[in-house]
Design a protein around this motif. Structure first.
Motif, short mmCIF file in Angstrom:
data_model
loop_
_atom_site.label_atom_id
_atom_site.label_comp_id
_atom_site.label_asym_id
_atom_site.label_seq_id
_atom_site.Cartn_x
_atom_site.Cartn_y
_atom_site.Cartn_z
N GLY A 21 45.51 32.91 45.96
CA GLY A 21 45.31 34.35 46.01
C GLY A 21 45.60 34.97 47.36
O GLY A 21 45.53 36.19 47.51
N THR A 22 45.94 34.16 48.35
CA THR A 22 46.22 34.67 49.68
C THR A 22 47.69 34.41 50.03
O THR A 22 48.51 35.31 49.94
CB THR A 22 45.28 34.03 50.72
N LEU A 23 48.02 33.19 50.42
CA LEU A 23 49.42 32.87 50.66
C LEU A 23 50.20 32.90 49.34
O LEU A 23 51.34 33.37 49.30
CB LEU A 23 49.55 31.50 51.32
N LEU A 24 49.58 32.40 48.30
CA LEU A 24 50.19 32.44 46.97
C LEU A 24 49.56 33.54 46.14
O LEU A 24 48.37 33.85 46.29
CB LEU A 24 50.01 31.10 46.25
N ARG A 25 50.34 34.10 45.25
CA ARG A 25 49.83 35.14 44.35
C ARG A 25 49.17 34.52 43.11
O ARG A 25 49.10 35.18 42.07
CB ARG A 25 50.99 36.02 43.88
N THR A 26 48.75 33.31 43.21
CA THR A 26 48.18 32.63 42.06
C THR A 26 47.13 31.65 42.51
O THR A 26 46.88 31.49 43.71
CB THR A 26 49.30 31.92 41.26
N ASP A 27 46.49 30.98 41.55
CA ASP A 27 45.43 30.03 41.83
C ASP A 27 45.89 28.64 41.39
O ASP A 27 46.22 28.43 40.21
CB ASP A 27 44.16 30.45 41.07
N LEU A 28 45.90 27.68 42.31
CA LEU A 28 46.45 26.36 42.01
C LEU A 28 45.65 25.61 40.95
O LEU A 28 46.22 24.88 40.13
CB LEU A 28 46.53 25.53 43.29
N LEU A 29 44.32 25.77 40.94
CA LEU A 29 43.52 25.10 39.92
C LEU A 29 43.84 25.66 38.54
O LEU A 29 44.06 24.89 37.58
CB LEU A 29 42.02 25.25 40.21
N LEU A 30 43.88 26.97 38.41
CA LEU A 30 44.20 27.57 37.12
C LEU A 30 45.63 27.26 36.70
O LEU A 30 45.91 27.04 35.52
CB LEU A 30 43.96 29.09 37.17
N PRO A 264 54.23 40.06 34.50
CA PRO A 264 53.10 40.19 35.43
C PRO A 264 52.43 38.88 35.84
O PRO A 264 52.13 38.69 37.02
CB PRO A 264 52.13 41.10 34.65
N ILE A 265 52.19 37.97 34.89
CA ILE A 265 51.51 36.72 35.24
C ILE A 265 52.46 35.79 35.98
O ILE A 265 52.10 35.22 37.01
CB ILE A 265 50.93 36.03 33.99
N ALA A 266 53.65 35.62 35.47
CA ALA A 266 54.62 34.71 36.09
C ALA A 266 54.95 35.14 37.52
O ALA A 266 55.11 34.30 38.41
CB ALA A 266 55.90 34.64 35.26
N SER A 267 55.02 36.45 37.75
CA SER A 267 55.36 36.95 39.08
C SER A 267 54.16 37.00 40.01
O SER A 267 54.32 37.25 41.21
CB SER A 267 55.96 38.36 38.96
N GLY A 268 52.97 36.79 39.47
CA GLY A 268 51.76 36.84 40.29
C GLY A 268 51.18 38.23 40.44
O GLY A 268 50.17 38.41 41.11
N ARG A 269 51.79 39.23 39.81
CA ARG A 269 51.26 40.59 39.91
C ARG A 269 49.90 40.69 39.22
O ARG A 269 49.03 41.45 39.66
CB ARG A 269 52.22 41.60 39.26
N LEU A 270 49.71 39.95 38.14
CA LEU A 270 48.43 39.93 37.44
C LEU A 270 47.82 38.54 37.59
O LEU A 270 48.38 37.57 37.10
CB LEU A 270 48.63 40.26 35.96
N PRO A 271 46.68 38.42 38.29
CA PRO A 271 46.07 37.10 38.50
C PRO A 271 45.74 36.41 37.17
O PRO A 271 45.39 37.07 36.18
CB PRO A 271 44.80 37.42 39.28
N ILE A 272 45.83 35.10 37.16
CA ILE A 272 45.53 34.33 35.95
C ILE A 272 44.11 34.59 35.48
O ILE A 272 43.86 34.73 34.28
CB ILE A 272 45.77 32.83 36.20
N SER A 273 43.16 34.65 36.40
CA SER A 273 41.77 34.88 36.02
C SER A 273 41.59 36.23 35.33
O SER A 273 40.84 36.34 34.34
CB SER A 273 40.87 34.81 37.25
N VAL A 274 42.28 37.26 35.81
CA VAL A 274 42.21 38.58 35.18
C VAL A 274 42.85 38.53 33.80
O VAL A 274 42.31 39.10 32.83
CB VAL A 274 42.91 39.63 36.06
N ALA A 275 43.97 37.84 33.68
CA ALA A 275 44.64 37.72 32.39
C ALA A 275 43.75 37.01 31.37
O ALA A 275 43.70 37.40 30.20
CB ALA A 275 45.96 36.96 32.56
N MET A 276 43.05 35.97 31.81
CA MET A 276 42.16 35.25 30.90
C MET A 276 41.02 36.15 30.42
O MET A 276 40.66 36.15 29.24
CB MET A 276 41.61 34.01 31.60
N GLY A 277 40.45 36.93 31.33
CA GLY A 277 39.39 37.86 30.95
C GLY A 277 39.90 38.93 30.00
O GLY A 277 39.24 39.28 29.02
N LEU A 278 41.10 39.44 30.28
CA LEU A 278 41.70 40.46 29.42
C LEU A 278 41.93 39.90 28.02
O LEU A 278 41.65 40.58 27.01
CB LEU A 278 43.02 40.93 30.03
#
Length: 477
Positions: A21-30, A264-278
């Motif tokens: 979520g900082t250097l990368l627009r995504t979460d490595l565990l997710l 949005p998810i592939a590009s990192g614009r929408l975080p995986i955690s937010v997508a899962m909640g949505l």
């Protein structure tokens, strides 16, 4: 990057950067979890259930099932620029992340960050206080600048000299400002526009199929119309949830795709955690509406989602089976509309709908193969260029079958009870059949869009054919 306090950077101060979520627009565990689910869903679920109490072991075991492709993961340009500028100034740069250390090392190699860098080991889950302790032990209080993005980074910020925060919420911003340190804010969070793009609302046009049984059975009651409208809304929400799930299980393939990589998810614009909640919210709303209409409508919505789950996790990789399943999704919509409107759809009309969408499913694969620049199989699918001829035959054969089935349904299935001129309705198949043939022909040359709905709505010639078919259909009533 917005600076609260202007401050000259001493060249001797190290920069420590969080990864997720900082250097990368995504979460490595997710990323690892969804990659593993796509590879072996059962093994992944067993690892998740059996190791919840031991995150470090959990992360390592998930990597034994599948690893995200580090080279494809979206980076955050503002933070990457900060890293490069710091290196150019002669400052040491280090990564510190709760992700497994092997992944952190791979990220460091990609961005040429020699480190030392730190991640989770089997004996140490490097998050929150544990991470802060490692950094503090290495550089001492006020001896480093730290870039992070969440409340989990607060312990590391508290002992840092300077704070760099990526898209913090208002509460976290206020907390950081209260620490009395120089604070830089990277304004690069997700927006509602990203949410709506991921929901792909324009794809809800597919749910017009739900209205066909109701329209064919006119005149009908207002309650029946409301029930059909609610069923269509339920399926729209279900479809959006399915798109999210598909995108999560297809991240690697989407990032290799020339167009899908911008999703949005592939590009990192929408975080995986937010997508899962949505996705969870959408499923809850969809099923609640479906149950309010009719338990059978809910059963069809549930069947639709279960089949999509099977498709995303496994069946999309099975040649020919995937085509039948794609056509079945549209058949489920038609049957749902019939249930909601309390009308009967004959087998011939069901066969017509299945044949049409089987042909269009072939078109999707033909388009992808036509645009494939290597002789290898489609990534994440089971098709190779050698399958093109058979796909073409199936596409044209299904299109022809759809015309024949509609003609039989119109002339033999009691259409005279609600159609004034069945022969005229049969004539509607001429422009419709020509439209199908046009779509197939364009797909063979790669001129079709990867998304059939997008192509149909933009193809003026094809829209004219469809419009003529619809006009003839309506006149025949």
């Amino acid at each position: 990057m917005q600076e609260k306090t202007q401050h000259q950077e001493p060249k001797t101060i190290p920069l420590v950067v969080d990864v997720d979520g900082t250097l990368l627009r995504t979460d490595l565990l997710l990323e690892t979890i969804w990659a593993a689910l796509g590879r072996n869903a059962i093994a992944t679920l067993l690892v998740l259930i059996g190791n919840l109490a031991n995150p470090a072991v959990l992360k390592r075991k998930l990597l034994a099932i599948a690893r995200p492709d580090i080279g494809l993961l979206p980076e955050r340009q503002d933070v990457l620029e900060l890293v490069r500028n710091s290196k150019a100034q002669g400052r040491s740069v280090h990564l510190a992340s709760g992700a497994d250390e092997t992944l952190v090392t791979a990220v460091a190699e990609r961005f040429e960050i020699p480190g030392p860098n730190w991640g989770t080991r089997l004996e140490r889950n490097l998050t929150r206080q544990e991470k802060a302790a490692v950094i503090l032990g290495q550089f001492g209080a006020e001896g480093y600048d730290y870039a992070g993005n969440s409340w989990a980074d607060l312990p590391s910020w508290q002992t840092a000299r300077r704070i760099i925060a990526v898209a913090p919420d208002r509460r976290l911003t206020a907390r950081l400002n209260g620490l009395g340190k120089p604070v830089s804010i990277v304004k690069d969070g997700w927006t509602l526009r990203d949410v709506f793009r991921e929901m792909r609302l324009f794809q809800w046009i597919k749910n017009l199929l739900i209205f066909l049984p109701f329209l064919a059975g006119l005149p009908a009651s207002a309650p029946a119309g409301l029930a059909v409208l609610a069923a269509a809304l339920s399926f729209g929400l279900s479809a959006s949830a399915v798109y999210i799930f598909n995108d999560l299980t297809d991240l690697d393939a989407d990032r290799r795709h020339p167009e899908k990589r911008h999703r949005p998810i592939a590009s990192g614009r929408l975080p995986i955690s937010v997508a899962m909640g949505l996705g969870t919210i959408l499923v809850t709303l969809s099923w609640g509406i479906a149950l309010a209409v009719d338990p059978l409508v809910w059963a069809m919505a549930a069947l639709y989602m279960v089949l999509n789950l099977a498709y995303s996790l496994s069946l999309k990789k099975k040649r020919w089976i995937d085509l039948g399943l794609l056509a079945t999704f549209f058949l489920i919509r038609l049957i749902t509309g019939a249930i909601a409107a309390n009308v009967t759809v004959t087998p011939l009309y069901l066969g017509f709908v299945f044949a049409v969408f089987l042909s269009l499913a072939c078109v999707k694969r033909l388009t992808a193969l036509a645009r494939l620049k290597t002789p290898e199989q489609l990534h994440g699918r089971g098709y190779r260029p050698a399958d093109t001829r058979n796909l073409e035959r199936l596409a044209y054969g299904s299109a022809f079958a759809s015309v024949v089935l509609f003609l039989l349904a119109t002339l033999l299935d009691g259409a005279a009870t609600y159609v004034s001129t069945p022969p005229l309705m049969s004539l509607a198949m001429l422009p419709f059949g020509l439209w199908l043939a046009r779509v197939i022909r364009l797909s063979l040359t790669g001129r079709e869009d990867y998304d059939t709905v997008v192509f149909v709505t933009r193809d003026k010639v094809g829209l004219s054919m469809l419009a003529l078919s619809i006009v003839i259909f309506l006149i025949s009533y």
